[in-house]
Design a protein around this motif. Structure first.
Motif, PDB file in Angstrom:
ATOM      1  N   PHE A  28       0.809  -1.211   0.000  1.00 53.29           N
ATOM      2  CA  PHE A  28       0.000   0.000   0.000  1.00 53.29           C
ATOM      3  C   PHE A  28       0.846   1.265   0.000  1.00 53.29           C
ATOM      4  N   SER A  29       1.903   1.289   0.795  1.00 53.79           N
ATOM      5  CA  SER A  29       2.696   2.501   0.951  1.00 53.79           C
ATOM      6  C   SER A  29       3.391   2.934  -0.333  1.00 53.79           C
ATOM      7  N   SER A  30       3.490   2.046  -1.326  1.00 53.74           N
ATOM      8  CA  SER A  30       4.138   2.366  -2.590  1.00 53.74           C
ATOM      9  C   SER A  30       3.185   2.937  -3.633  1.00 53.74           C
ATOM     10  N   TYR A  31       1.900   2.941  -3.345  1.00 58.62           N
ATOM     11  CA  TYR A  31       0.893   3.291  -4.335  1.00 58.62           C
ATOM     12  C   TYR A  31       0.401   4.715  -4.177  1.00 58.62           C
ATOM     13  N   THR A  32       0.185   5.349  -5.317  1.00 57.79           N
ATOM     14  CA  THR A  32      -0.594   6.575  -5.331  1.00 57.79           C
ATOM     15  C   THR A  32      -2.065   6.200  -5.215  1.00 57.79           C
ATOM     16  N   PRO A  52       2.711   8.497  -2.423  1.00 60.84           N
ATOM     17  CA  PRO A  52       3.331   7.856  -1.262  1.00 60.84           C
ATOM     18  C   PRO A  52       3.983   8.824  -0.287  1.00 60.84           C
ATOM     19  N   GLY A  53       4.569   9.902  -0.784  1.00 59.57           N
ATOM     20  CA  GLY A  53       5.205  10.872   0.087  1.00 59.57           C
ATOM     21  C   GLY A  53       4.251  11.765   0.839  1.00 59.57           C
ATOM     22  N   GLY A  54       2.963  11.719   0.503  1.00 62.92           N
ATOM     23  CA  GLY A  54       1.974  12.474   1.228  1.00 62.92           C
ATOM     24  C   GLY A  54       1.456  13.716   0.538  1.00 62.92           C
ATOM     25  N   SER A  55       2.049  14.128  -0.573  1.00 62.96           N
ATOM     26  CA  SER A  55       1.556  15.291  -1.297  1.00 62.96           C
ATOM     27  C   SER A  55       0.172  15.009  -1.863  1.00 62.96           C
ATOM     28  N   THR A  56      -0.669  16.021  -1.865  1.00 59.18           N
ATOM     29  CA  THR A  56      -2.064  15.854  -2.271  1.00 59.18           C
ATOM     30  C   THR A  56      -2.420  16.760  -3.434  1.00 59.18           C
ATOM     31  N   TRP A  57      -3.481  16.394  -4.122  1.00 58.63           N
ATOM     32  CA  TRP A  57      -4.043  17.169  -5.216  1.00 58.63           C
ATOM     33  C   TRP A  57      -5.557  17.093  -5.115  1.00 58.63           C
ATOM     34  N   TYR A  58      -6.229  18.205  -5.449  1.00 57.16           N
ATOM     35  CA  TYR A  58      -7.675  18.259  -5.393  1.00 57.16           C
ATOM     36  C   TYR A  58      -8.244  18.912  -6.643  1.00 57.16           C
ATOM     37  N   ALA A  59      -9.372  18.429  -7.053  1.00 58.45           N
ATOM     38  CA  ALA A  59     -10.123  19.108  -8.091  1.00 58.45           C
ATOM     39  C   ALA A  59     -10.609  20.455  -7.567  1.00 58.45           C
ATOM     40  N   VAL A  65     -13.764  20.734  -5.349  1.00 54.48           N
ATOM     41  CA  VAL A  65     -13.794  20.276  -3.964  1.00 54.48           C
ATOM     42  C   VAL A  65     -12.723  20.914  -3.106  1.00 54.48           C
ATOM     43  N   LYS A  66     -11.853  21.696  -3.695  1.00 55.80           N
ATOM     44  CA  LYS A  66     -10.743  22.299  -2.966  1.00 55.80           C
ATOM     45  C   LYS A  66     -11.259  23.161  -1.823  1.00 55.80           C
ATOM     46  N   GLY A  67     -10.683  22.959  -0.658  1.00 57.36           N
ATOM     47  CA  GLY A  67     -11.100  23.680   0.524  1.00 57.36           C
ATOM     48  C   GLY A  67     -12.196  23.000   1.310  1.00 57.36           C
ATOM     49  N   ARG A  68     -12.851  22.012   0.721  1.00 59.50           N
ATOM     50  CA  ARG A  68     -13.921  21.279   1.394  1.00 59.50           C
ATOM     51  C   ARG A  68     -13.560  19.829   1.690  1.00 59.50           C
ATOM     52  N   PHE A  69     -12.791  19.210   0.796  1.00 58.18           N
ATOM     53  CA  PHE A  69     -12.432  17.800   0.930  1.00 58.18           C
ATOM     54  C   PHE A  69     -10.974  17.673   1.344  1.00 58.18           C
ATOM     55  N   THR A  70     -10.669  16.613   2.087  1.00 59.39           N
ATOM     56  CA  THR A  70      -9.306  16.316   2.490  1.00 59.39           C
ATOM     57  C   THR A  70      -9.029  14.840   2.296  1.00 59.39           C
ATOM     58  N   ILE A  71      -7.999  14.528   1.526  1.00 60.25           N
ATOM     59  CA  ILE A  71      -7.574  13.151   1.352  1.00 60.25           C
ATOM     60  C   ILE A  71      -6.409  12.875   2.296  1.00 60.25           C
ATOM     61  N   SER A  72      -6.393  11.697   2.870  1.00 59.90           N
ATOM     62  CA  SER A  72      -5.316  11.298   3.758  1.00 59.90           C
ATOM     63  C   SER A  72      -5.124   9.796   3.658  1.00 59.90           C
ATOM     64  N   ARG A  73      -4.003   9.328   4.183  1.00 61.81           N
ATOM     65  CA  ARG A  73      -3.747   7.896   4.150  1.00 61.81           C
ATOM     66  C   ARG A  73      -3.127   7.454   5.456  1.00 61.81           C
ATOM     67  N   ASN A 118      -9.044   4.288  -6.186  1.00 62.59           N
ATOM     68  CA  ASN A 118      -8.108   3.815  -7.192  1.00 62.59           C
ATOM     69  C   ASN A 118      -6.713   3.777  -6.604  1.00 62.59           C
ATOM     70  N   ALA A 119      -5.980   2.715  -6.908  1.00 63.78           N
ATOM     71  CA  ALA A 119      -4.593   2.562  -6.477  1.00 63.78           C
ATOM     72  C   ALA A 119      -3.721   2.340  -7.693  1.00 63.78           C
ATOM     73  N   GLN A 120      -2.630   3.091  -7.797  1.00 62.60           N
ATOM     74  CA  GLN A 120      -1.745   2.963  -8.952  1.00 62.60           C
ATOM     75  C   GLN A 120      -0.289   2.920  -8.536  1.00 62.60           C
ATOM     76  N   TYR A 121       0.446   2.000  -9.146  1.00 67.99           N
ATOM     77  CA  TYR A 121       1.892   1.906  -9.012  1.00 67.99           C
ATOM     78  C   TYR A 121       2.440   1.556 -10.390  1.00 67.99           C
ATOM     79  N   ASN A 122       3.050   2.540 -11.040  1.00 63.54           N
ATOM     80  CA  ASN A 122       3.503   2.388 -12.423  1.00 63.54           C
ATOM     81  C   ASN A 122       2.348   1.902 -13.295  1.00 63.54           C
ATOM     82  N   PHE A 123       2.509   0.763 -13.953  1.00 60.67           N
ATOM     83  CA  PHE A 123       1.461   0.277 -14.841  1.00 60.67           C
ATOM     84  C   PHE A 123       0.341  -0.449 -14.116  1.00 60.67           C
TER      85      PHE A 123
END
Length: 115
Positions: free
Chosen positions: A29-33, A53-60, A63-71, A96-101
């Motif tokens: 899990f820790s290797s996946y976006t 994996p490093g914790g950086s986040t992106w939002y549409a 939803v910006k300012g209203r939603f928070t993603i965390s792991r 969705n979970a992605q690691y390379n292909f």
């Protein structure tokens, strides 16, 4: 066997909050976006938020300012905290979970925002 299982959806009034969870198994899990998507009837699937994996986040912008993603890597779980919900947030939310292909999807959890 890879599984992503979403939970936490439901019916909420406008202005309310929900927290979605996506529990992963069968992956490092820790290797996946991790990403949250949503799709409403008649609309295209939309990327809502992502966390690398490093914790950086992106939002549409929608939803910006209203939603928070965390792991929580210890729990193999990604969350989406949704505040100040609007009727236009109504959709099926999928994890969705992605690691390379490699890319995996959950079945989704329904969020309905209605008065």
């Amino acid at each position: 066997q890879v599984q992503l299982v979403e939970s936490g959806g439901g019916l909420v009034q406008p202005g309310g909050s929900l927290r979605l969870s996506c529990a992963a198994s069968g992956i490092t899990f820790s290797s996946y976006t991790m990403r949250w998507y949503r799709q409403a009837p008649g609309k295209e699937r939309e990327l809502v938020a992502s966390i690398v994996p490093g914790g950086s986040t992106w939002y549409a912008d929608s939803v910006k300012g209203r939603f928070t993603i965390s792991r929580d890597n210890a729990k193999n779980t990604v969350y989406l905290r949704m505040n100040t919900l609007k009727p236009e947030d109504t959709a099926m939310y999928s994890c969705n979970a992605q690691y390379n292909f490699l890319k995996y999807w959950g079945q989704g959890t329904q969020v309905t925002v209605s008065s």
